[in-house]
Design a protein around this motif. Sequence first.
Motif, short mmCIF file in Angstrom:
data_model
loop_
_atom_site.label_atom_id
_atom_site.label_comp_id
_atom_site.label_asym_id
_atom_site.label_seq_id
_atom_site.Cartn_x
_atom_site.Cartn_y
_atom_site.Cartn_z
N ALA A 37 7.84 -2.50 -3.14
CA ALA A 37 7.92 -3.04 -1.78
C ALA A 37 8.88 -4.22 -1.69
O ALA A 37 9.72 -4.27 -0.78
N SER A 38 8.80 -5.15 -2.60
CA SER A 38 9.68 -6.33 -2.56
C SER A 38 11.14 -5.94 -2.71
O SER A 38 12.01 -6.43 -1.99
N ARG A 39 11.42 -5.05 -3.64
CA ARG A 39 12.80 -4.61 -3.87
C ARG A 39 13.35 -3.86 -2.65
O ARG A 39 14.48 -4.08 -2.24
N ILE A 40 12.53 -3.03 -2.05
CA ILE A 40 12.96 -2.27 -0.88
C ILE A 40 13.24 -3.21 0.29
O ILE A 40 14.25 -3.06 1.00
N LEU A 41 12.40 -4.22 0.49
CA LEU A 41 12.64 -5.20 1.54
C LEU A 41 13.94 -5.96 1.30
O LEU A 41 14.70 -6.21 2.25
N GLU A 42 14.21 -6.31 0.06
CA GLU A 42 15.46 -6.99 -0.27
C GLU A 42 16.66 -6.09 0.06
O GLU A 42 17.67 -6.57 0.60
N PHE A 88 0.84 -1.21 0.00
CA PHE A 88 0.00 0.00 0.00
C PHE A 88 0.88 1.25 0.00
O PHE A 88 0.61 2.21 -0.72
N GLU A 89 1.92 1.25 0.82
CA GLU A 89 2.78 2.42 0.97
C GLU A 89 3.80 2.55 -0.17
O GLU A 89 4.08 3.65 -0.63
N TYR A 90 4.37 1.43 -0.62
CA TYR A 90 5.48 1.46 -1.58
C TYR A 90 5.14 0.85 -2.95
O TYR A 90 6.00 0.82 -3.83
N GLY A 91 3.94 0.36 -3.10
CA GLY A 91 3.51 -0.18 -4.39
C GLY A 91 4.36 -1.36 -4.84
O GLY A 91 4.77 -2.20 -4.03
N ASP A 92 4.65 -1.41 -6.12
CA ASP A 92 5.40 -2.52 -6.69
C ASP A 92 6.86 -2.56 -6.24
O ASP A 92 7.54 -3.56 -6.45
#
Length: 70
Positions: free
Chosen positions: A32-37, A26-30
């Motif tokens: 999100a996965s890359r940011i978590l990595e 919701f906050e980071y859109g698509d």
Amino acid sequence: MSDTDTLQALKTAFTFMPKPVEVTRFEYGDDASRILEQINFVREVLITHGIDPDEVAGDINPMSTPNSCY
């Protein structure tokens, strides 16, 4: 620049990164996965160098972090 300076810079930058629980689709859109990595990569590098990522904020800004309860 020495390794100590580089680690200090990494620790400082890490304090400005969002916490993994704050990274939502919701906050980071698509992204999100890359940011978590990326967050996990930085955490792993800190751990590899004997630095506890959960204690970094207290090391960098000791006056603005709450006292540990344990």
